[in-house]
Design a protein around this motif. Sequence first.
Motif, PDB file in Angstrom:
ATOM      1  N   SER A 216       0.832  -1.204   0.000  1.00 26.16           N
ATOM      2  CA  SER A 216       0.000   0.000   0.000  1.00 26.16           C
ATOM      3  C   SER A 216       0.870   1.258   0.000  1.00 26.16           C
TER       4      SER A 216
ATOM      5  N   ASP B 169      -3.151   3.979 -12.170  1.00 28.17           N
ATOM      6  CA  ASP B 169      -3.526   5.367 -12.474  1.00 28.17           C
ATOM      7  C   ASP B 169      -3.371   5.715 -13.957  1.00 28.17           C
TER       8      ASP B 169
ATOM      9  N   ILE C  22      -5.668  -3.559  -8.614  1.00 25.06           N
ATOM     10  CA  ILE C  22      -5.550  -2.712  -7.411  1.00 25.06           C
ATOM     11  C   ILE C  22      -6.929  -2.280  -6.904  1.00 25.06           C
TER      12      ILE C  22
HETATM   13  C1  EPZ Z   1      -2.506   5.804  -3.854  1.00 25.51           C
HETATM   14  O1  EPZ Z   1      -3.742   5.517  -3.210  1.00 25.51           O
HETATM   15  C2  EPZ Z   1      -2.785   6.899  -4.835  1.00 25.51           C
HETATM   16  N1  EPZ Z   1      -3.300   8.060  -4.099  1.00 25.51           N
HETATM   17  C3  EPZ Z   1      -3.793   6.446  -5.874  1.00 25.51           C
HETATM   18  O2  EPZ Z   1      -3.852   7.477  -6.838  1.00 25.51           O
HETATM   19  C4  EPZ Z   1      -3.282   5.160  -6.558  1.00 25.51           C
HETATM   20  O3  EPZ Z   1      -4.292   4.651  -7.396  1.00 25.51           O
HETATM   21  C5  EPZ Z   1      -2.907   4.104  -5.512  1.00 25.51           C
HETATM   22  O4  EPZ Z   1      -1.990   4.659  -4.543  1.00 25.51           O
HETATM   23  C6  EPZ Z   1      -2.253   2.875  -6.111  1.00 25.51           C
HETATM   24  O5  EPZ Z   1      -1.083   3.232  -6.794  1.00 25.51           O
HETATM   25  C7  EPZ Z   1      -2.441   8.874  -3.494  1.00 25.51           C
HETATM   26  O6  EPZ Z   1      -1.232   8.707  -3.528  1.00 25.51           O
HETATM   27  C8  EPZ Z   1      -3.026  10.036  -2.772  1.00 25.51           C
HETATM   28  P1  EPZ Z   1      -2.986   1.930  -1.798  1.00 25.51           P
HETATM   29  P2  EPZ Z   1      -3.746   4.671  -1.864  1.00 25.51           P
HETATM   30  O7  EPZ Z   1      -3.018   2.065  -0.322  1.00 25.51           O
HETATM   31  O8  EPZ Z   1      -2.519   4.962  -1.108  1.00 25.51           O
HETATM   32  C9  EPZ Z   1      -5.691  -1.822  -0.497  1.00 25.51           C
HETATM   33  C10 EPZ Z   1      -4.864   8.797  -8.515  1.00 25.51           C
HETATM   34  O9  EPZ Z   1      -5.618   8.713  -9.516  1.00 25.51           O
HETATM   35  N2  EPZ Z   1      -5.498  -1.352   0.879  1.00 25.51           N
HETATM   36  O10 EPZ Z   1      -1.672   1.677  -2.460  1.00 25.51           O
HETATM   37  O11 EPZ Z   1      -5.047   4.901  -1.214  1.00 25.51           O
HETATM   38  C11 EPZ Z   1      -6.554  -0.885  -1.333  1.00 25.51           C
HETATM   39  O12 EPZ Z   1      -7.910  -1.129  -1.139  1.00 25.51           O
HETATM   40  C12 EPZ Z   1      -5.061   7.859  -7.399  1.00 25.51           C
HETATM   41  O13 EPZ Z   1      -3.961   9.641  -8.406  1.00 25.51           O
HETATM   42  C13 EPZ Z   1      -5.974  -2.085   1.931  1.00 25.51           C
HETATM   43  O14 EPZ Z   1      -6.590  -3.152   1.767  1.00 25.51           O
HETATM   44  O15 EPZ Z   1      -3.672   3.197  -2.463  1.00 25.51           O
HETATM   45  C14 EPZ Z   1      -6.047  -1.184  -2.727  1.00 25.51           C
HETATM   46  O16 EPZ Z   1      -6.694  -2.323  -3.203  1.00 25.51           O
HETATM   47  C15 EPZ Z   1      -6.370   7.421  -7.046  1.00 25.51           C
HETATM   48  N3  EPZ Z   1      -5.758  -1.636   3.207  1.00 25.51           N
HETATM   49  C16 EPZ Z   1      -4.569  -1.513  -2.520  1.00 25.51           C
HETATM   50  O17 EPZ Z   1      -4.440  -1.833  -1.143  1.00 25.51           O
HETATM   51  C17 EPZ Z   1      -5.085  -0.487   3.445  1.00 25.51           C
HETATM   52  O18 EPZ Z   1      -4.926  -0.136   4.632  1.00 25.51           O
HETATM   53  C18 EPZ Z   1      -3.588  -0.399  -2.846  1.00 25.51           C
HETATM   54  O19 EPZ Z   1      -4.006   0.799  -2.197  1.00 25.51           O
HETATM   55  C19 EPZ Z   1      -4.603   0.263   2.373  1.00 25.51           C
HETATM   56  C20 EPZ Z   1      -4.826  -0.185   1.096  1.00 25.51           C
END
Ligand code: EPZ
Length: 419
Positions: free
Chosen positions: A163, A306, A328
């Motif tokens: 994440s 993204d 993702i």
């Molecule tokens: C970041 O989101 C980005 N946002 C997103 O950008 C991007 O899509 C994403 O990373 C993946 O690269 C920012 O940086 C502000 P994750 P984030 O935690 O950090 C699961 C854009 O268009 N997960 O890497 O929220 C989650 O559900 C966007 O700029 C858990 O299960 O993404 C997902 O399936 C939108 N538990 C996966 O992990 C958690 O505690 C990856 O999410 C955290 C995440």
Amino acid sequence: MEKLVITGGTPLKGEVTISGAKNAAVAILPATLLINGICRIENLPNISDVKLYCEILEKIGAKITWITKNEITIDTRDICCTKAPLDITRKFRASYYLIGSMLGRCKNVQVGLPGGCNLGARPIDQHIKGFEALGANVEVTQGNITASAKKLVGTSIYMDIVSVGATINVMLASVLAEGTTIIDNAAKEPHIVDVANFLNTMGADIRGAGTDVIKINGVKELKGGSTYSIVPDQIEAGTFMFAAMATKGDITIKNCITKHLESITAKVIEMGGTVEESGDTLRIKCTKRPNKANIKTLPYPGFPTDLQPQAGVVLSIADGTSTINESIWESRFQYTQELCKMGAKITAQGKSAFFEGVKSLSGAPVCSTDLRAGAALIIAGIAANGKTEVYNLEHIDRGYENIEEKFRSLGAKIERVSE
Ligand code: EPZ
């Protein structure tokens, strides 16, 4: 209400310069709360998420001076409040970084549960697991998150899921903790390295960012007094790469880190484009109908989620049938319904979508359902025959600086119109 009106059919040609990375900026701004001093941030993208973050930081006592539209100084010596404005923090996802940074600085924080793009369930259990492992007590009640600790003590934390947000948030919370924190199975995106570099410039001791094990040796204080320039936006660069492919264009993309674009370059070549690399510049050229290709989104260094919608536009007009597997987010194919209004033949089922390439798209009124969907619809409008109107621009303005001006400078016929 504003909309973009696009008259399509122009191959994009010319040069475009990439802005600072949104997803680095929205982490570096809250990271300044860990500094007891003044720092200067350059190459800050001028986008609405950044402006909103600056508003939040000012509300909790930071003093921000805009030097230019992409450069600020920020004085975080007098942080006076541990309760972030709940109404604003609910508006966007990246407000979750206030938990790590304010917990690190004040040992006490309350923020509204983060909102953001609707991409399906967006849990933050891994963030909470990390804060609790460092010694914090975390409660989620009535749409708010409260976290507090007598002190934070470094420990080893294994992330069950790779994440981006949890990796950065735990890094923020542990910079001023006692002892050493190890984050195992960390995310490796370029913006993670950028946040670590920023914090190290201000006096932190973080090693291994960009690998899957990050080691943070807690320090007593971050002093500031330095200048930091935000890394170029990998996703913005990729957006223009796929715009070149969709419009049979020839675009030179300046100020990008080509290493960050390897998975994208590989797909562009598979789709039949040519890529010339020179220092921090990439030239993408496409002279024929794109080839079909299959894509699976993955954490970095895999193909970024993204850029999935922007690549989807190219596949919608490619020669043959392509598949995208989104690994993702559970709900990132909403844009395909809009593309179908423009004549695309796409079937989305759960986390997969099947693209039966059509020869061309036709202009239509479409709605941007999230930030990257919005960018994809602009590309589709420029590639299509006839007039396209793109609505819900607030999503696009969150993350792209001067998007229509940049496309216009490449020859696109695109205007922002108020209704
Ligand atoms: C970041 O989101 C980005 N946002 C997103 O950008 C991007 O899509 C994403 O990373 C993946 O690269 C920012 O940086 C502000 P994750 P984030 O935690 O950090 C699961 C854009 O268009 N997960 O890497 O929220 C989650 O559900 C966007 O700029 C858990 O299960 O993404 C997902 O399936 C939108 N538990 C996966 O992990 C958690 O505690 C990856 O999410 C955290 C995440």
